[in-house]
Design a protein around this motif. Sequence first.
Motif, PDB file in Angstrom:
ATOM      1  N   SER A  17      -0.726  -8.233  10.936  1.00  0.00           N
ATOM      2  CA  SER A  17       0.184  -9.114  10.190  1.00  0.00           C
ATOM      3  C   SER A  17      -0.232  -9.299   8.734  1.00  0.00           C
ATOM      4  O   SER A  17       0.481  -9.928   7.960  1.00  0.00           O
ATOM      5  CB  SER A  17       0.290 -10.474  10.882  1.00  0.00           C
ATOM      6  OG  SER A  17      -0.980 -11.074  10.990  1.00  0.00           O
ATOM      7  N   GLY A  18      -1.406  -8.780   8.376  1.00  0.00           N
ATOM      8  CA  GLY A  18      -1.804  -8.855   6.965  1.00  0.00           C
ATOM      9  C   GLY A  18      -2.874  -9.903   6.681  1.00  0.00           C
ATOM     10  O   GLY A  18      -3.143 -10.221   5.522  1.00  0.00           O
ATOM     11  N   SER A  27      -6.258  -9.803   7.050  1.00  0.00           N
ATOM     12  CA  SER A  27      -7.415  -9.296   6.285  1.00  0.00           C
ATOM     13  C   SER A  27      -7.007  -8.974   4.846  1.00  0.00           C
ATOM     14  O   SER A  27      -7.733  -9.289   3.904  1.00  0.00           O
ATOM     15  CB  SER A  27      -8.004  -8.048   6.949  1.00  0.00           C
ATOM     16  OG  SER A  27      -8.525  -8.366   8.216  1.00  0.00           O
ATOM     17  N   THR A  28      -5.828  -8.371   4.710  1.00  0.00           N
ATOM     18  CA  THR A  28      -5.322  -8.069   3.368  1.00  0.00           C
ATOM     19  C   THR A  28      -5.274  -9.345   2.532  1.00  0.00           C
ATOM     20  O   THR A  28      -5.737  -9.373   1.386  1.00  0.00           O
ATOM     21  CB  THR A  28      -3.908  -7.440   3.487  1.00  0.00           C
ATOM     22  OG1 THR A  28      -4.016  -6.268   4.294  1.00  0.00           O
ATOM     23  CG2 THR A  28      -3.331  -7.097   2.136  1.00  0.00           C
ATOM     24  N   PHE A  64       0.867  -1.184   0.000  1.00  0.00           N
ATOM     25  CA  PHE A  64       0.000   0.000   0.000  1.00  0.00           C
ATOM     26  C   PHE A  64       0.898   1.226   0.000  1.00  0.00           C
ATOM     27  O   PHE A  64       1.916   1.254   0.687  1.00  0.00           O
ATOM     28  CB  PHE A  64      -0.867   0.047   1.261  1.00  0.00           C
ATOM     29  CG  PHE A  64      -1.849  -1.087   1.373  1.00  0.00           C
ATOM     30  CD1 PHE A  64      -3.003  -1.098   0.597  1.00  0.00           C
ATOM     31  CD2 PHE A  64      -1.618  -2.139   2.244  1.00  0.00           C
ATOM     32  CE1 PHE A  64      -3.918  -2.140   0.699  1.00  0.00           C
ATOM     33  CE2 PHE A  64      -2.531  -3.185   2.353  1.00  0.00           C
ATOM     34  CZ  PHE A  64      -3.679  -3.186   1.587  1.00  0.00           C
ATOM     35  N   LEU A 112       1.264   4.971   1.167  1.00  0.00           N
ATOM     36  CA  LEU A 112       0.712   6.011   2.037  1.00  0.00           C
ATOM     37  C   LEU A 112       1.556   7.251   1.800  1.00  0.00           C
ATOM     38  O   LEU A 112       2.635   7.397   2.352  1.00  0.00           O
ATOM     39  CB  LEU A 112       0.779   5.583   3.510  1.00  0.00           C
ATOM     40  CG  LEU A 112      -0.081   4.376   3.912  1.00  0.00           C
ATOM     41  CD1 LEU A 112       0.229   3.929   5.336  1.00  0.00           C
ATOM     42  CD2 LEU A 112      -1.563   4.703   3.782  1.00  0.00           C
TER      43      LEU A 112
HETATM   44  P1  ADP Z   1      -4.631  -7.946  10.200  1.00  0.00           P
HETATM   45  O1  ADP Z   1      -5.942  -8.294   9.559  1.00  0.00           O
HETATM   46  O2  ADP Z   1      -3.717  -9.125  10.346  1.00  0.00           O
HETATM   47  O3  ADP Z   1      -4.800  -7.229  11.486  1.00  0.00           O
HETATM   48  P2  ADP Z   1      -4.378  -6.087   7.984  1.00  0.00           P
HETATM   49  O4  ADP Z   1      -4.334  -6.926   6.766  1.00  0.00           O
HETATM   50  O5  ADP Z   1      -5.659  -5.429   8.303  1.00  0.00           O
HETATM   51  O6  ADP Z   1      -3.856  -6.957   9.211  1.00  0.00           O
HETATM   52  O7  ADP Z   1      -3.282  -4.955   7.897  1.00  0.00           O
HETATM   53  C1  ADP Z   1      -1.913  -5.231   7.687  1.00  0.00           C
HETATM   54  C2  ADP Z   1      -1.158  -3.935   7.472  1.00  0.00           C
HETATM   55  O8  ADP Z   1      -1.562  -3.333   6.257  1.00  0.00           O
HETATM   56  C3  ADP Z   1      -1.398  -2.899   8.563  1.00  0.00           C
HETATM   57  O9  ADP Z   1      -0.182  -2.244   8.802  1.00  0.00           O
HETATM   58  C4  ADP Z   1      -2.395  -1.966   7.927  1.00  0.00           C
HETATM   59  O10 ADP Z   1      -2.283  -0.671   8.432  1.00  0.00           O
HETATM   60  C5  ADP Z   1      -1.996  -2.011   6.463  1.00  0.00           C
HETATM   61  N1  ADP Z   1      -3.152  -1.764   5.568  1.00  0.00           N
HETATM   62  C6  ADP Z   1      -4.210  -2.583   5.403  1.00  0.00           C
HETATM   63  N2  ADP Z   1      -5.075  -2.084   4.501  1.00  0.00           N
HETATM   64  C7  ADP Z   1      -4.553  -0.904   4.082  1.00  0.00           C
HETATM   65  C8  ADP Z   1      -4.944   0.113   3.138  1.00  0.00           C
HETATM   66  N3  ADP Z   1      -6.080  -0.015   2.442  1.00  0.00           N
HETATM   67  N4  ADP Z   1      -4.147   1.171   2.990  1.00  0.00           N
HETATM   68  C9  ADP Z   1      -2.985   1.287   3.676  1.00  0.00           C
HETATM   69  N5  ADP Z   1      -2.545   0.379   4.573  1.00  0.00           N
HETATM   70  C10 ADP Z   1      -3.290  -0.697   4.778  1.00  0.00           C
END
Ligand code: ADP
Length: 224
Positions: free
Chosen positions: A45-46, A48-49, A14, A16
Motif C-alpha cells: 500500500s506504500g 515503506s515508500t 516509480f 518501471l
Molecule cells: P508496503 O511497505 O506498504 O508494503 P511499499 O511502499 O514497499 O509498500 O511498496 C508500494 C508499491 O510501490 C509496491 O507496488 C512496490 O512494488 C512499489 N515500489 C516500492 N519501491 C519501489 C521502487 N524503488 N521501484 C519501483 N517500485 C517500487
Amino acid sequence: MNSIITAVDLYKSFSLGEVEIEVLKGIDLSIYPGEFVSIMGPSGSGKSTLLYLLGGLDKPTRGAISLLGHPLNDMGDEEESIMRRRNIGFVFQFYNLVPNLNVEENILLPILLDGKKAKNYKDTVQNILETVGLKHRRFHTSRELSGGEQQRVAIARALINDPEIIMADEPIGNLDTQTGTEIMLLLQEINREQQKTIVQLTHSHEAAAYGNRIIQVKDGKVWN
Ligand code: ADP
Ligand code: MG
C-alpha cells in the motif's frame, strides 16, 4: 502544538521501464512530539515508500515534508543527511546489523558515521544496553543473537544519537508473537519514558494497538 513531522500533498511515482506506477497520491499528515503513531495498510500500500520520504531517505515526486519545523525541500543533500542522522533513528524488519561486528560496535556505527569518537560513548552505550535489556550481550557478534535480540540491538543503534524520532518499518514482522510483544513493549516504554516520537509501520492490528494513534494508508491516500 507544532508538529514534528508534516507531509503536505505528497506524491510518489516509480517508473518501471515504460510504465509509471503512482504509489502515493496526495498524502497529508501531521505527527506531534511524543506521539506513537502506527501507519497501517496492507502489503504494497506504500507504507515503506511513505516512511522513506518522511525520513528523508528518498524524495517525493511532489509535495512537501518538514521535520522539526525544517522544510526538507529547502535543504541540500548534505544538510538533509546530517538532519536525518541527528534526529531520526531507523529500525527495520530485518534488523540490518553488520554480522561480524559485536553488539557495541553495531550500536556505535551512527556515531562513527558522524565522525565522532566512539570512546566518548562508553557510558551512553551502557545505559542504552540497559534500556534494551542486553547488557550481558555487549561483546557478542550479532550472528550469535536471536532475532529478538538483534532487533533490540537495532533499537539501541537507533537511540545512540539521542534522536527525537524513531521510525520503525514493520519492526516485529520477522518475529514470533511472544518476542514481537516484548519488542512492542520496549518501543512503548521508550516512547513513554524518553518522550521519543515513534512512527511504526505495520499491517497488524495487534502491533498497531501499541501506538496511541493509527493512520490508515490505502490506495496511496490516508483514510481516517
Ligand atoms: P508496503 O511497505 O506498504 O508494503 P511499499 O511502499 O514497499 O509498500 O511498496 C508500494 C508499491 O510501490 C509496491 O507496488 C512496490 O512494488 C512499489 N515500489 C516500492 N519501491 C519501489 C521502487 N524503488 N521501484 C519501483 N517500485 C517500487
Ligand atoms: Mg513495507
